[in-house]
Design an enzyme around this catalytic site. Structure first.
Site, PDB file in Angstrom:
ATOM      1  N   CYS A 621      42.005  86.832  -7.858  1.00  9.88           N
ATOM      2  CA  CYS A 621      41.451  86.881  -9.215  1.00  9.88           C
ATOM      3  C   CYS A 621      42.307  86.035 -10.155  1.00  9.88           C
ATOM      4  CB  CYS A 621      41.420  88.330  -9.721  1.00  9.88           C
ATOM      5  SG  CYS A 621      40.377  89.414  -8.737  1.00  9.88           S
ATOM      6  N   THR A 622      41.678  85.556 -11.208  1.00 13.82           N
ATOM      7  CA  THR A 622      42.400  84.802 -12.230  1.00 13.82           C
ATOM      8  C   THR A 622      43.028  85.798 -13.190  1.00 13.82           C
ATOM      9  OG1 THR A 622      40.789  83.021 -12.054  1.00 13.82           O
ATOM     10  CG2 THR A 622      42.219  83.009 -13.984  1.00 13.82           C
TER      11      THR A 622
END
Length: 764
Positions: A621-622
Site C-alpha cells: 500500500c502507498t
C-alpha cells in the site's frame, strides 16, 4: 412633390402652431440580444479587461412588423426596435482596442446586418462599459448626454455624413456582472429639441394611396439596393418623374443639387424615411434629428414627410401602412430669438432650444425608459436563460481570465486549454492532478489505470465515493473520467483500463500496481504508444519504479513533456524529464547548448526490475501522510503550466542557483526537480543532468527503440526467450561499468578474503 424653381431653399412658411398639431415622436426602444451580452462578456474577459475606453457599436432598425392576431384576425403593428446583436461589437480589434473611429469610416461601406430584412437601416453609437457597479451608478450621465448633444449639433452643421454621425446616434452605458451574468444598461438616443417645435399641417397624417405607394415602393427598392447596408438606405429625397411616371429618390446630402430648379415655397421638398414607429399619429424617432438637419443646415422650415412603414413587398396588396404629411416650423414667434442656440461663430441663432444657462449648447432629450416606464437603467439577467453547460464553461474560466486583467496580462491561457494530458495512474496523485488540470482550463485528458476502486480509496482520492466501491469496485480510470465530466461537463475526459507493461514482470505480475502490471503484450505497448501520440503532456503517477520505465522511454523518444511525481511517507519528488536525445545534430544545435536534463532513471545505475513481489501489506500500500499527495500534485501541475509558458516548453533550461525568475516565463522559476519534506516543512530545488548510460532516456536506448520498436521493448521487458536477462544493462554498458567498479574495488584492497577463523573454538 417638388417642382422647378429658382429658389435654392424654401423660406419660412406663414404657418402657426396650435396645441393640437404639435408634432409628437415615437421613441425607438433598444432590443439587445443575449448574443450581444455573451459577446461582450467574452470581449471583456479576453481583450478589454480593465479598459474602459469607449467602444464603437453598430445596430440596426427597420419598419414596424405587422402580425395578425389569431383570436380577432386583426392586423397589429409591432413597434420597430434598435437591435444590437453579437456582430454589433465587431469593430473591436484583437487587442481589445476600438477600430478606426466611426467618423473616419465612410457610410458607403456596407453594414453587416444581423437581419435578412431588406429594410434594415444601420445606426452607429458608442458603448461605455464600466468596471464596477459604483462607477456605472455614479457616472455623470447628464454631462455625457449633453456632450453627445454638442457633437450631434456640430455634425448636423458640418459632417459630410450627417445621417450616420447625427440623425440617429446612440450611447449605451453598461456594467457587466460576469459572475452572476447580469448586465445593467441604459441607452440614450439624443434628439435636439426644436424651438419652436415642428408641427403638422392641415388634416394631419394621411395614408398613401395604393397607386402612389406602388410607384414609391419600386423607387425605394432601387434606392435601398443602391445604398444597401448604409445609412443612406433609410432616408431619401423624393421627386416625381416627368408625366407622373414614378419617382426619383436621392441621397439627403444631395439636397442642394437634387432638385434641378430648386424648391418652390408652395411645393416644399419631400423626404422619405424608414419609420420604425407603429403609432397611428406619431412618426418614429429618426425623423426628429432629420428635421433638425434640414432646419440648421439648409434653413428648411417646411417639408413633406413620408413615413415608410411597409416591407417592400406589401404595398401591392393595398394594405399600405405608410403615412404622408406636411410638417413645418411655426413662424408666430419668429421675431423672438430668446432661448435659441447660437453656436460660436454662427451669425444668427438656430431654431433649437438652448441648454439652460448655456446659449451655445443645445438642449436634447432621449434617455430610454425601463420596463416600469421610469428613467432608470434596465437589467438583463441571463443566468436563468442560459444553458447550464454554457454557464459552467464561462464560470470555470473566469478566475483564469481575471489573471490577465492585472496580475499576468502575458499569460497564454489558450496554449493551456489546447494541451492534451495523459495521466498514468488514477489513484491519489492522479485524482488530484486531474482536478487541478480542470482548474487550469485543460479541456482534454485521458486517465489510465488497471485498478478497481476499493473502500480505502474515497477518503484519499477525491474523484471516488462509497458507491464506487460496491460490487467489487468500479474501474478507477473510467470512474475518474466520468466524475470529471460531472464536475465540469465541458471536459473531454476518457478512462482507459489497462496496465503499463513493466520490466521483470512477464505476463502475470504486477496486478497490484495502479497503472502497472498485466504483462508486456505487444497490444498493450501499441495502445500506450497511440496514447502518447494523441497527447501533449504526460503525468507519471504510478506506485512502482518499474512501471515508469516504458512511459519514460516513450516520452523521450516522442519528444513529449513528461512530469513525474512520487511519494514517500513524508517526502515527495516532483520532476520534469529532460527532452529526449535529438534525432540529428541540427536538432541538437537548434535546442541549444548544454547537457540535457535527466529523467527519473538517470540517478540510478541499476536497471528497473520487479519490486512488487514478496512485499508485506505496508509495502504493497502507498503509506503516506494524507496531505502529501495534494502538495505533490499541485507542484506537478504548476510545473507543467509554467513550462507551457516558456517558449522552449520542456526544453527550457533549469534555473541557476538563486531565486531569480526565468525572464522568459511569466510564472517564475522552472526547476528540474522539487524534493519536499513534511517532517521539516521544506522543499529544495535539485538539478540533475542526463546520464549517458540511463536505461530509459540515454541516446543508445532511445535510438534502439526508434529503430526496432516493439522488438526492443520485448527484450527489455524480458519477454524474448532468445534474450538473456540483463538486456538493458548490456545495451547501455552498465554491465561493463559494474565489472570495472568491482575490479577497481578489488585492486584497491577494499574487498579481500574473509579474515575470520572458520574453526570451532571448542575443537581441539
Amino acid at each position: 412633390m417638388a417642382s422647378s424653381s429658382s429658389s435654392p431653399s424654401p423660406s419660412a412658411p406663414n404657418d402657426t402652431a396650435t396645441a393640437s398639431n404639435i408634432l409628437q415622436f415615437s421613441p425607438l426602444p433598444t432590443q439587445i440580444s443575449a448574443d450581444f451580452w455573451h459577446a461582450l462578456s467574452t470581449l471583456k474577459l479576453d481583450r478589454l479587461r480593465l479598459n474602459e475606453a469607449p467602444l464603437p457599436l453598430r445596430g440596426e432598425y427597420g419598419v414596424a412588423r405587422r402580425v395578425k392576431d389569431r383570436k380577432t384576425g386583426e392586423v397589429v403593428a409591432v413597434q420597430g426596435t434598435l437591435a444590437l446583436a453579437e456582430g454589433s461589437l465587431e469593430a473591436v480589434d484583437a487587442r481589445g482596442q476600438a477600430g478606426p473611429p466611426l467618423e473616419a469610416t465612410s457610410s458607403s461601406q456596407p453594414f453587416s446586418a444581423s437581419s435578412n430584412r431588406p429594410l434594415s437601416v444601420p445606426a452607429y453609437g458608442t458603448l461605455l462599459n464600466y468596471n464596477t457597479a459604483v462607477a456605472f451608478t455614479s457616472a455623470d450621465k447628464n454631462a455625457l448626454f449633453n456632450s453627445q448633444a454638442d457633437e450631434i449639433l456640430s455634425n448636423l452643421l458640418h459632417s459630410p455624413e450627417p445621417l450616420r454621425d447625427a440623425v440617429l446616434r446612440f450611447t449605451i452605458l453598461a456594467y457587466a456582472d460576469l459572475k452572476k451574468h447580469k448586465f445593467y444598461h441604459w441607452a440614450a438616443l439624443p434628439a435636439l429639441v426644436a424651438k419652436p417645435g415642428w408641427s403638422l399641417q392641415g388634416g394631419g397624417w394621411s395614408a398613401i394611396e395604393e397607386e402612389q405607394g406602388e410607384k414609391m415602393s419600386e423607387a425605394l427598392r432601387e434606392h435601398v439596393e443602391r445604398y444597401k447596408g448604409t445609412c443612406d438606405a433609410g432616408f431619401a429625397l423624393v421627386r416625381q418623374k416627368e408625366k407622373g411616371e414614378g419617382y426619383h429618390l436621392g441621397r439627403i446630402t444631395d439636397y442642394v443639387s437634387f432638385y434641378p430648379g430648386g424648391v418652390e415655397e408652395s411645393e416644399p421638398p419631400t423626404v422619405l424615411f424608414i419609420d420604425p414607429s407603429s403609432h397611428d399619429s406619431a412618426p418614429g424617432w429618426p425623423l426628429r434629428n432629420l428635421l433638425n438637419l434640414f432646419a440648421v443646415r439648409w434653413g428648411v422650415k417646411k417639408l413633406r414627410a413620408v413615413c415608410w412603414r411597409d416591407e417592400l413587398s406589401s404595398t401591392s396588396t393595398g394594405t399600405s401602412a405608410s403615412l404622408m404629411g406636411t410638417v413645418f416650423l411655426p413662424t408666430d414667434n419668429a421675431s423672438s430669438t430668446g432661448g435659441l442656440v447660437q453656436p460660436e461663430g454662427s451669425p444668427s441663432p438656430l431654431p433649437l432650444a438652448q441648454l439652460a444657462s448655456f446659449p451655445a449648447r443645445p438642449a436634447a432629450v432621449g434617455w430610454e425608459r425601463n420596463a416600469q416606464n421610469k428613467l432608470a437603467p434596465r437589467v438583463a439577467d441571463l443566468g436563468p436563460l442560459m444553458d447550464p453547460h454554457r454557464l459552467a464553461d464561462q464560470a470555470v474560466d473566469l478566475n483564469l481570465k481575471l489573471m490577465r486583467w492585472r496580475l499576468l496580462p502575458e499569460i497564454d491561457l489558450e496554449v493551456i486549454s489546447r494541451t492534451r494530458c495523459l495521466i498514468l495512474g488514477a489513484g491519489t496523485l492522479g485524482c488530484y492532478v486531474a482536478r487541478l488540470l480542470l482548474a487550469w482550463g485543460v479541456r482534454e485528458m485521458t486517465l489510465v489505470d488497471n485498478g478497481k476502486v476499493s473502500f480505502s480509496n474515497p477518503v484519499r482520492q477525491p474523484l471516488f465515493d462509497f458507491e464506487d466501491c460496491l460490487s467489487g469496485g468500479r474501474s478507477k480510470a473510467e470512474c475518474a473520467a466520468e466524475r470529471l465530466g460531472k464536475v465540469f461537463p465541458g471536459v473531454k475526459a476518457r478512462g482507459v483500463e489497462m496496465g503499463v507493461p513493466m520490466p521483470g514482470h512477464g505476463h502475470t505480475a504486477g496486478k497490484g500496481d495502479k497503472a502497472g502490471g498485466g504483462g508486456g503484450s505487444e497490444r498493450d505497448v501499441a495502445h500506450l504508444e497511440r496514447l502518447f501520440d494523441e497527447h501533449d503532456a504526460i503525468f507519471l503517477l504510478m506506485d512502482s519504479r518499474e512501471s515508469r520505465w516504458l512511459p519514460t522511454l516513450l516520452g523521450a523518444a516522442k519528444g513529449k513533456l513528461v512530469i513525474n511525481a512520487a511519494l514517500g511517507f513524508d517526502t515527495f519528488l516532483v520532476m520534469r524529464h529532460g527532452a529526449g536525445p535529438p534525432t540529428n545534430e541540427a536538432t541538437q544545435e537548434k535546442e541549444g547548448e548544454g547537457r540535457r536534463l535527466g529523467c527519473y532513471f538517470c540517478n540510478d545505475v541499476v536497471a528497473p526490475t520487479d519490486s512488487l513481489t514478496d512485499r508485506t501489506l505496508d509495502q504493497m500500500c502507498t503509506v503516506t501522510r494524507p496531505g502529501l499527495a495534494a502538495i505533490a500534485s499541485a507542484s506537478a501541475v504548476e510545473l507543467m503550466i509554467s513550462l507551457l509558458q516558456h517558449p522552449r516548453r520542456h526544453n527550457a533550461p533549469a534555473p541557476p542557483s538563486g531565486d531569480d525568475p526565468d525572464p522568459q516565463c511569466c510564472l517564475g522559476l522552472l526547476p528540474h526537480q522539487l524534493r519536499g519534506s513534511l517532517s521539516s516543512f521544506s522543499s529544495r530545488r535539485v538539478t540533475g543532468q542526463a546520464f549517458d548510460r540511463c536505461t530509459a532516456c540515454s541516446e543508445v536506448v532511445v535510438r534502439q527503440y526508434r529503430t526496432e520498436g516493439w522488438a526492443m521493448v520485448r527484450k527489455a521487458l524480458g519477454e524474448d526467450p532468445a534474450e538473456a536477462e540483463g538486456y538493458l544493462e548490456r545495451l547501455t554498458g552498465l554491465d561493463k561499468m559494474y565489472e570495472e567498479t568491482e575490479r577497481l574495488l578489488m585492486e584497491g584492497g577494499d574487498v579481500g578474503e574473509w579474515s575470520g577463523s572458520e574453526e570451532d573454538e571448542s575443537e581441539l
